[in-house]
Design an enzyme around this catalytic site. Structure first.
Site, PDB file in Angstrom:
ATOM      1  N   ASP A  68     -12.606   0.273   4.622  1.00 22.81           N
ATOM      2  CA  ASP A  68     -12.879   0.051   3.203  1.00 22.81           C
ATOM      3  C   ASP A  68     -13.241   1.417   2.619  1.00 22.81           C
ATOM      4  O   ASP A  68     -14.249   2.019   3.020  1.00 22.81           O
ATOM      5  CB  ASP A  68     -14.047  -0.941   3.046  1.00 22.81           C
ATOM      6  CG  ASP A  68     -14.330  -1.257   1.580  1.00 22.81           C
ATOM      7  OD1 ASP A  68     -14.048  -0.414   0.711  1.00 22.81           O
ATOM      8  OD2 ASP A  68     -14.858  -2.352   1.323  1.00 22.81           O
ATOM      9  N   TYR A 161      -8.365   2.033 -15.567  1.00 25.49           N
ATOM     10  CA  TYR A 161      -7.293   2.486 -14.671  1.00 25.49           C
ATOM     11  C   TYR A 161      -6.776   3.863 -15.100  1.00 25.49           C
ATOM     12  O   TYR A 161      -6.705   4.792 -14.299  1.00 25.49           O
ATOM     13  CB  TYR A 161      -6.166   1.450 -14.678  1.00 25.49           C
ATOM     14  CG  TYR A 161      -5.100   1.705 -13.644  1.00 25.49           C
ATOM     15  CD1 TYR A 161      -5.325   1.431 -12.296  1.00 25.49           C
ATOM     16  CD2 TYR A 161      -3.858   2.229 -14.000  1.00 25.49           C
ATOM     17  CE1 TYR A 161      -4.340   1.658 -11.349  1.00 25.49           C
ATOM     18  CE2 TYR A 161      -2.873   2.457 -13.056  1.00 25.49           C
ATOM     19  CZ  TYR A 161      -3.124   2.163 -11.726  1.00 25.49           C
ATOM     20  OH  TYR A 161      -2.144   2.395 -10.785  1.00 25.49           O
ATOM     21  N   PRO A 197       2.709  -6.570  -4.099  1.00 24.40           N
ATOM     22  CA  PRO A 197       1.921  -7.805  -4.165  1.00 24.40           C
ATOM     23  C   PRO A 197       0.886  -7.806  -5.292  1.00 24.40           C
ATOM     24  O   PRO A 197       0.696  -8.831  -5.962  1.00 24.40           O
ATOM     25  CB  PRO A 197       1.252  -7.860  -2.794  1.00 24.40           C
ATOM     26  CG  PRO A 197       2.217  -7.152  -1.897  1.00 24.40           C
ATOM     27  CD  PRO A 197       2.785  -6.038  -2.717  1.00 24.40           C
ATOM     28  N   SER A 198       0.232  -6.675  -5.546  1.00 27.85           N
ATOM     29  CA  SER A 198      -0.788  -6.712  -6.606  1.00 27.85           C
ATOM     30  C   SER A 198      -0.147  -6.820  -7.994  1.00 27.85           C
ATOM     31  O   SER A 198      -0.697  -7.473  -8.887  1.00 27.85           O
ATOM     32  CB  SER A 198      -1.732  -5.517  -6.529  1.00 27.85           C
ATOM     33  OG  SER A 198      -1.070  -4.341  -6.863  1.00 27.85           O
ATOM     34  N   ARG A 202      -0.841  -9.697 -10.811  1.00 23.69           N
ATOM     35  CA  ARG A 202      -1.155  -9.475 -12.229  1.00 23.69           C
ATOM     36  C   ARG A 202      -0.217 -10.303 -13.107  1.00 23.69           C
ATOM     37  O   ARG A 202      -0.631 -10.854 -14.123  1.00 23.69           O
ATOM     38  CB  ARG A 202      -1.054  -7.977 -12.576  1.00 23.69           C
ATOM     39  CG  ARG A 202      -2.189  -7.149 -12.011  1.00 23.69           C
ATOM     40  CD  ARG A 202      -2.206  -5.737 -12.561  1.00 23.69           C
ATOM     41  NE  ARG A 202      -1.212  -4.857 -11.995  1.00 23.69           N
ATOM     42  CZ  ARG A 202      -1.255  -4.313 -10.785  1.00 23.69           C
ATOM     43  NH1 ARG A 202      -2.273  -4.568  -9.989  1.00 23.69           N
ATOM     44  NH2 ARG A 202      -0.306  -3.499 -10.355  1.00 23.69           N
TER      45      ARG A 202
HETATM   46  P1  NAD Z   1      -1.234  -3.252  -3.732  1.00 24.11           P
HETATM   47  O1  NAD Z   1      -2.130  -3.041  -4.895  1.00 24.11           O
HETATM   48  O2  NAD Z   1      -0.382  -4.457  -3.695  1.00 24.11           O
HETATM   49  O3  NAD Z   1      -2.075  -3.183  -2.386  1.00 24.11           O
HETATM   50  C1  NAD Z   1      -3.203  -2.382  -2.347  1.00 24.11           C
HETATM   51  C2  NAD Z   1      -3.808  -2.375  -0.967  1.00 24.11           C
HETATM   52  O4  NAD Z   1      -5.069  -1.725  -1.132  1.00 24.11           O
HETATM   53  C3  NAD Z   1      -4.095  -3.756  -0.377  1.00 24.11           C
HETATM   54  O5  NAD Z   1      -3.579  -3.793   0.932  1.00 24.11           O
HETATM   55  C4  NAD Z   1      -5.635  -3.828  -0.376  1.00 24.11           C
HETATM   56  O6  NAD Z   1      -6.139  -4.554   0.719  1.00 24.11           O
HETATM   57  C5  NAD Z   1      -5.995  -2.362  -0.311  1.00 24.11           C
HETATM   58  N1  NAD Z   1      -7.340  -2.081  -0.839  1.00 24.11           N
HETATM   59  C6  NAD Z   1      -7.885  -2.523  -1.990  1.00 24.11           C
HETATM   60  N2  NAD Z   1      -9.156  -2.101  -2.082  1.00 24.11           N
HETATM   61  C7  NAD Z   1      -9.393  -1.360  -0.968  1.00 24.11           C
HETATM   62  C8  NAD Z   1     -10.519  -0.667  -0.480  1.00 24.11           C
HETATM   63  N3  NAD Z   1     -11.688  -0.667  -1.143  1.00 24.11           N
HETATM   64  N4  NAD Z   1     -10.420  -0.004   0.698  1.00 24.11           N
HETATM   65  C9  NAD Z   1      -9.253  -0.002   1.382  1.00 24.11           C
HETATM   66  N5  NAD Z   1      -8.150  -0.656   0.982  1.00 24.11           N
HETATM   67  C10 NAD Z   1      -8.235  -1.336  -0.182  1.00 24.11           C
HETATM   68  O7  NAD Z   1      -0.326  -1.930  -3.537  1.00 24.11           O
HETATM   69  P2  NAD Z   1       0.375  -1.017  -4.640  1.00 24.11           P
HETATM   70  O8  NAD Z   1       0.670  -1.780  -5.881  1.00 24.11           O
HETATM   71  O9  NAD Z   1       1.474  -0.337  -3.901  1.00 24.11           O
HETATM   72  O10 NAD Z   1      -0.732   0.052  -5.041  1.00 24.11           O
HETATM   73  C11 NAD Z   1      -1.046   1.132  -4.201  1.00 24.11           C
HETATM   74  C12 NAD Z   1      -1.527   2.293  -5.047  1.00 24.11           C
HETATM   75  O11 NAD Z   1      -0.515   2.659  -5.983  1.00 24.11           O
HETATM   76  C13 NAD Z   1      -2.775   2.014  -5.878  1.00 24.11           C
HETATM   77  O12 NAD Z   1      -3.561   3.190  -5.896  1.00 24.11           O
HETATM   78  C14 NAD Z   1      -2.212   1.736  -7.258  1.00 24.11           C
HETATM   79  O13 NAD Z   1      -3.142   2.001  -8.282  1.00 24.11           O
HETATM   80  C15 NAD Z   1      -1.053   2.713  -7.287  1.00 24.11           C
HETATM   81  N6  NAD Z   1      -0.005   2.422  -8.267  1.00 24.11           N
HETATM   82  C16 NAD Z   1       0.582   1.186  -8.303  1.00 24.11           C
HETATM   83  C17 NAD Z   1       1.604   0.951  -9.220  1.00 24.11           C
HETATM   84  C18 NAD Z   1       2.326  -0.373  -9.275  1.00 24.11           C
HETATM   85  O14 NAD Z   1       3.017  -0.620 -10.275  1.00 24.11           O
HETATM   86  N7  NAD Z   1       2.237  -1.207  -8.276  1.00 24.11           N
HETATM   87  C19 NAD Z   1       2.014   1.973 -10.087  1.00 24.11           C
HETATM   88  C20 NAD Z   1       1.382   3.213 -10.017  1.00 24.11           C
HETATM   89  C21 NAD Z   1       0.377   3.427  -9.102  1.00 24.11           C
END
Ligand code: NAD
Length: 259
Positions: A68, A161, A197-198, A202
């Site tokens: 974490d 964010y 997945p996230s 949303r």
């Molecule tokens: P996601 O959000 O679906 O998964 C995120 C992962 O982070 C999960 O496995 C969760 O268990 C883990 N997580 C959450 N809180 C945590 C913590 N405190 N400690 C350790 N792990 C933790 O994956 P995603 O959408 O690929 O996002 C990954 C990154 O990319 C994030 O930083 C997000 O802000 C960024 N991002 C996402 C998008 C998008 O459109 N999905 C766009 C730009 C940036």
């Protein structure tokens, strides 16, 4: 630079000999990056807050550990356990939905903790070992997950964010400036809207999920969401020696949003 990693024209050894620690590697871009980097020959240590999400990664030769990123003690322990690294990918991040008027102090602090302070603490803990590796091999690379929603562009309902991802870019540039002479590079990755997945969560949580998905797609000029496979080539590039002259940058993979 190690002999293997110098052969970067050869696709199969782009990350050979590199030990890389990743956060939030249980799903989404983190998981895809762990698999992609392992396929390029890296020794990957994949971590996530939710250990169950890391299932299956060991089949690809990836080491896994529960972490974490809001736990400072756990960060110190994992940095000690993994030893000197060639690469660190601070991928963890959360999305708070709302304007500044919807943002409680607790929610703001939570976004700061996961999106920014985690990268600061992991970098601080891993940096001495990475500088050792940079001295031995000529280079080491830190990659921080930012977003196009940051100092690059504003989006509605992304107050916490956007502000915290902007801070990630600022931290990236500061680290890059401080350690450039020691062979340590630090860059930020700024994806567009990626189908993970996230993001699906949303969309599902929106009052009108069908319209919410249409709205996410509509902000992407290419007319579709990114897949994780649209993003991983940039992750590999920034962690590999191919990007050895690139540091302090916020690199967009946004499907044309900022044209
Ligand atoms: P996601 O959000 O679906 O998964 C995120 C992962 O982070 C999960 O496995 C969760 O268990 C883990 N997580 C959450 N809180 C945590 C913590 N405190 N400690 C350790 N792990 C933790 O994956 P995603 O959408 O690929 O996002 C990954 C990154 O990319 C994030 O930083 C997000 O802000 C960024 N991002 C996402 C998008 C998008 O459109 N999905 C766009 C730009 C940036």
């Amino acid at each position: 630079m190690g002999e293997d990693s110098r052969c970067w024209g050869n696709q199969s050894v782009r990350l050979s000999g590199k030990k890389i620690l990743m956060t939030a590697a249980g799903q989404g871009m983190g998981r895809a990056s762990a698999l992609a980097c392992a396929a390029e020959g890296a020794q990957v240590i994949a971590t996530d807050r939710d250990a169950a999400l890391l299932d299956g990664l060991s089949d690809a030769g990836i080491e896994t550990a529960q972490l974490d990123v809001t736990d400072p003690q756990a960060i110190k322990e994992i940095a000690r356990k993994v030893g000197p690294l060639d690469g660190l990918f601070n991928c963890a991040g959360i999305v708070h939905h709302g304007t500044i008027l919807d943002l409680s102090d607790d929610a703001w602090q939570g976004s700061l903790d996961v999106n920014v302070t985690s990268a600061l603490r992991l970098t601080r803990a891993c940096l001495p070992g990475m500088l050792e590796r940079a001295e031995e091999t000529g280079t080491a690379s830190i990659l921080n997950m930012a977003s196009m929603a940051s100092s690059i562009k504003g989006f509605v309902n992304r107050a916490a964010y956007g502000a915290t991802k902007a801070a990630v870019i600022g931290l990236t540039k500061a680290v890059a400036a401080d350690f450039v002479k020691q062979g340590l590079r630090c860059n930020a990755l700024c994806p567009g809207t990626v189908d993970t997945p996230s993001l699906r969560g949303r969309i599902k949580a929106a009052p009108d999920p069908v319209q919410a998905e249409k709205d996410f797609v509509a902000r992407q000029p290419m007319g579709r969401l990114a897949t994780v496979d649209d993003i991983t080539p940039m992750v590999i590039y920034l962690l590999a020696d191919e990007s050895r002259f690139v540091t302090g940058q916020a690199l967009l993979v946004d499907g044309g949003v900022t044209i």
